[in-house]
Design a protein around this motif. Sequence first.
Motif, mmCIF file in Angstrom:
data_model
loop_
_atom_site.group_PDB
_atom_site.id
_atom_site.type_symbol
_atom_site.label_atom_id
_atom_site.label_comp_id
_atom_site.label_asym_id
_atom_site.label_seq_id
_atom_site.Cartn_x
_atom_site.Cartn_y
_atom_site.Cartn_z
ATOM 1 N N ARG A 6 -3.364 4.102 2.622
ATOM 2 C CA ARG A 6 -3.746 3.028 3.529
ATOM 3 C C ARG A 6 -2.809 1.843 3.301
ATOM 4 N NH1 ARG A 6 -9.298 -0.540 4.111
ATOM 5 N NH2 ARG A 6 -8.529 -1.453 2.173
ATOM 6 N N TYR A 21 -4.589 -2.853 9.120
ATOM 7 C CA TYR A 21 -4.448 -1.676 8.271
ATOM 8 C C TYR A 21 -3.848 -0.513 9.040
ATOM 9 C CZ TYR A 21 -7.830 -4.272 5.464
ATOM 10 O OH TYR A 21 -8.477 -5.242 4.742
ATOM 11 N N LEU A 22 -3.207 0.376 8.299
ATOM 12 C CA LEU A 22 -2.766 1.649 8.846
ATOM 13 C C LEU A 22 -3.241 2.728 7.882
ATOM 14 C CD1 LEU A 22 -1.194 3.013 11.165
ATOM 15 C CD2 LEU A 22 0.779 3.078 9.626
ATOM 16 N N GLU A 23 -4.273 3.443 8.309
ATOM 17 C CA GLU A 23 -4.794 4.555 7.520
ATOM 18 C C GLU A 23 -4.012 5.797 7.905
ATOM 19 O OE1 GLU A 23 -7.575 4.173 5.410
ATOM 20 O OE2 GLU A 23 -7.217 6.220 4.681
ATOM 21 N N SER A 71 -1.502 -2.041 4.259
ATOM 22 C CA SER A 71 -2.072 -3.319 4.686
ATOM 23 C C SER A 71 -0.957 -4.252 5.147
ATOM 24 C CB SER A 71 -2.828 -3.984 3.536
ATOM 25 O OG SER A 71 -3.911 -3.204 3.097
ATOM 26 N N ASN A 116 -3.422 9.817 7.211
ATOM 27 C CA ASN A 116 -4.001 11.040 6.661
ATOM 28 C C ASN A 116 -3.125 12.236 6.999
ATOM 29 O OD1 ASN A 116 -6.539 9.753 5.727
ATOM 30 N ND2 ASN A 116 -6.916 9.486 7.922
ATOM 31 N N SER A 152 -6.240 -0.400 12.427
ATOM 32 C CA SER A 152 -7.425 -1.231 12.605
ATOM 33 C C SER A 152 -7.129 -2.643 12.121
ATOM 34 C CB SER A 152 -8.618 -0.646 11.837
ATOM 35 O OG SER A 152 -8.352 -0.626 10.443
ATOM 36 N N TRP A 176 2.804 -1.311 13.730
ATOM 37 C CA TRP A 176 3.331 -0.705 12.502
ATOM 38 C C TRP A 176 4.535 0.143 12.903
ATOM 39 C CZ3 TRP A 176 2.660 -1.531 7.493
ATOM 40 C CH2 TRP A 176 1.492 -2.139 7.041
ATOM 41 N N SER A 229 -3.136 11.079 1.588
ATOM 42 C CA SER A 229 -3.490 9.920 2.414
ATOM 43 C C SER A 229 -3.047 8.631 1.742
ATOM 44 C CB SER A 229 -5.010 9.859 2.629
ATOM 45 O OG SER A 229 -5.494 10.997 3.294
ATOM 46 N N PHE A 242 -3.158 9.183 12.021
ATOM 47 C CA PHE A 242 -3.096 7.771 11.633
ATOM 48 C C PHE A 242 -4.142 6.992 12.414
ATOM 49 C CE2 PHE A 242 1.666 7.400 10.233
ATOM 50 C CZ PHE A 242 1.497 8.531 9.426
ATOM 51 N N ASP A 243 -4.623 5.936 11.767
ATOM 52 C CA ASP A 243 -5.597 5.065 12.424
ATOM 53 C C ASP A 243 -5.245 3.613 12.106
ATOM 54 O OD1 ASP A 243 -8.755 3.785 11.850
ATOM 55 O OD2 ASP A 243 -8.150 4.524 13.815
ATOM 56 N N GLY A 284 0.777 -1.234 0.000
ATOM 57 C CA GLY A 284 0.000 0.000 0.000
ATOM 58 C C GLY A 284 0.806 1.281 0.000
#
Length: 119
Positions: free
Chosen positions: A19, A79-81, A21, A83, A70, A36, A17, A67-68, A8
């Motif tokens: 994301r 995942y690491l979102e 994986s 932004n 989940s 992460w 942004s 960052f988020d 990703g």
Amino acid sequence: QVQLVESGGGVVPTGGSLRLSCAASGTVLNFNDIGWYRQAPGKQRELVASITSGGTTSYADSVKGRFDISRDNAKSTVYLEMNKLKPEDTGVYYCARRLAGSSLIIGSWGQGTQVTVSS
């Protein structure tokens, strides 16, 4: 040996942004704490976000609010979102299983995925 695969990454402008994986075969990820990490050029690898097997999250101060992390146990993926990316977020990002309640990782590092934020 369990191998985690990161994907990703890419090149994005400041404020963009991405994301990321982190996937593994089977369901091994579902029962582990996952972190992460990133390594910027010339710097040590640092933990940026983590999630426990129960879903509790933690973030480095530098990424809080942007960052988020989940997990989707049905897909055995974390995942690491990311932004509002900044140039200082540039680096190679790795995921790893973490020993519960510890900073130690389980297994070896994967190839990582490169994130480049252009200014």
